[in-house]
Design an enzyme around this catalytic site. Structure first.
Site, PDB file in Angstrom:
ATOM      1  N   GLU A 133      12.099  35.512  -4.972  1.00 18.50           N
ATOM      2  CA  GLU A 133      12.982  34.460  -5.482  1.00 18.50           C
ATOM      3  C   GLU A 133      14.058  35.053  -6.386  1.00 18.50           C
ATOM      4  O   GLU A 133      13.747  35.592  -7.441  1.00 18.50           O
ATOM      5  CB  GLU A 133      12.140  33.443  -6.271  1.00 18.50           C
ATOM      6  N   HIS A 139      14.091  29.424  -4.712  1.00 16.99           N
ATOM      7  CA  HIS A 139      12.642  29.658  -4.560  1.00 16.99           C
ATOM      8  C   HIS A 139      12.308  29.881  -3.074  1.00 16.99           C
ATOM      9  O   HIS A 139      11.694  29.031  -2.418  1.00 16.99           O
ATOM     10  CB  HIS A 139      11.897  28.446  -5.112  1.00 16.99           C
TER      11      HIS A 139
HETATM   12  C1  BG6 Z   1       6.921  30.380  -8.937  1.00 17.49           C
HETATM   13  C2  BG6 Z   1       6.368  30.496 -10.339  1.00 17.49           C
HETATM   14  O1  BG6 Z   1       8.295  30.603  -8.945  1.00 17.49           O
HETATM   15  O2  BG6 Z   1       6.667  29.066  -8.467  1.00 17.49           O
HETATM   16  C3  BG6 Z   1       4.890  30.174 -10.321  1.00 17.49           C
HETATM   17  O3  BG6 Z   1       6.594  31.800 -10.850  1.00 17.49           O
HETATM   18  C4  BG6 Z   1       4.654  28.809  -9.715  1.00 17.49           C
HETATM   19  O4  BG6 Z   1       4.372  30.238 -11.643  1.00 17.49           O
HETATM   20  C5  BG6 Z   1       5.298  28.757  -8.352  1.00 17.49           C
HETATM   21  O5  BG6 Z   1       3.261  28.584  -9.629  1.00 17.49           O
HETATM   22  C6  BG6 Z   1       5.155  27.413  -7.639  1.00 17.49           C
HETATM   23  O6  BG6 Z   1       5.573  26.386  -8.468  1.00 17.49           O
HETATM   24  P1  BG6 Z   1       5.462  24.882  -8.024  1.00 17.49           P
HETATM   25  O7  BG6 Z   1       5.914  24.051  -9.181  1.00 17.49           O
HETATM   26  O8  BG6 Z   1       6.358  24.707  -6.821  1.00 17.49           O
HETATM   27  O9  BG6 Z   1       4.021  24.636  -7.642  1.00 17.49           O
END
Ligand code: BG6
Length: 278
Positions: free
Chosen positions: A253, A149
């Protein structure tokens, strides 16, 4: 004495080129090339050793997105990882370190399978290499999703272009998961964006990252690419994120998320990513 809630490992290549990994989630929280930070971490990120770190490169495993038996995006980003191999200088001058997560009581409470997840990082002059392997030591087949991510730091997301999506289908999570096809040569972001591009090519270029440079992302065995920016309204809903910060990041990502990885007993899933400042 109790172990500290969080602790970090620094890979230092010299010339103010470093990579800092927080053992909480084995999250890369900083990557500096010639003293220039390449990754976004929110000013409101919480380092309590419990919540996922808002920024850098959290690891999503074994579940991308909402999960019925555990937290969103799985447990890898909220577990403390082992430092399997401390930073070591290679003959090339590059620096390598290795991290590992094994199943434990906590992971078993959500996902009752044995696994070994290792994460090898190599810091080069202008590159960061990620080698991931998931081994299934058990008797049952594993099924999981995986994603890096990555939060890239950018001066203004509205000026970034992302190559490589033309012709790809994508799931638009801002439109209740409707499927579309991308017709643009480059993807630009001017609103809340949350898309899973499927079967993307091995390489994306992101323009106008820090210092107006380009970032090359190369990936292997990570067939999908998620593009995310919460924009202002969604940013307000994220407690560990400042609503004024949204222009300063773009998440691109690399993952294996639109279908699960199926891993029979005794086998290994391997994937990698290379980030390069151009
Ligand atoms: C992204 C998702 O990878 O991560 C989104 O596609 C999500 O839907 C985002 O909102 C952040 O996620 P988190 O759990 O770290 O707030």
């Amino acid at each position: 004495m109790a172990a500290p809630a969080t602790s970090v490992v620094v890979l230092d290549r010299g010339n103010n080129t470093t990579c800092t990994v927080n053992l909480h989630g084995a999250t890369v929280v900083s990557w500096r090339v010639n003293n220039q930070e390449q990754l976004f971490v929110s000013k409101q990120a919480i380092f309590d050793g419990k919540r996922a770190i808002r920024g850098g490169i959290p690891i999503v495993f074994p579940q991308f997105g909402a999960w019925s038996t555990g937290p969103q995006h799985g447990f890898a980003r909220i577990c403390r990882w082992e430092l399997k191999k401390p930073p070591e200088r290679l003959p090339t001058g590059d620096v390598e370190a290795m991290f590992q997560l094994l199943d434990n009581e906590f992971t078993r409470s959500m996902w009752n399978y044995p696994f070994s997840l290792t994460y090898r990082l190599i810091l080069r002059e202008k590159e960061l290499h990620f080698n991931i392997s998931v081994y299934n030591p058990g008797a049952e087949t594993l099924s999981f999703t995986f994603l890096l991510h990555t939060y890239f730091k950018v001066p203004d997301v509205r000026r970034c272009q992302i190559t490589g999506m033309r012709g790809c289908t994508y799931i638009d999570k801002t439109r209740e998961g409707a499927m579309y096809q991308e017709h643009r040569d480059v993807v630009t972001i001017n609103e809340w964006t949350d898309r899973i591009y499927q079967n993307t090519p091995l390489e994306h270029i992101i323009t106008n990252v820090v210092s107006g440079r380009k970032m090359r992302m190369q990936k292997y065995n990570l067939v999908d690419t998620v593009v995310w920016n919460p924009w202002v309204e969604k940013a307000k809903e994220i407690p560990d994120f400042g609503e004024e910060e949204f222009p300063n990041l773009v998440c691109v990502e690399a993952g294996h998320v639109s279908s699960p990885v199926i891993l029979p007993p005794g086998t290994v899933f391997e994937a990698s990513q290379i980030l390069q400042v151009m």
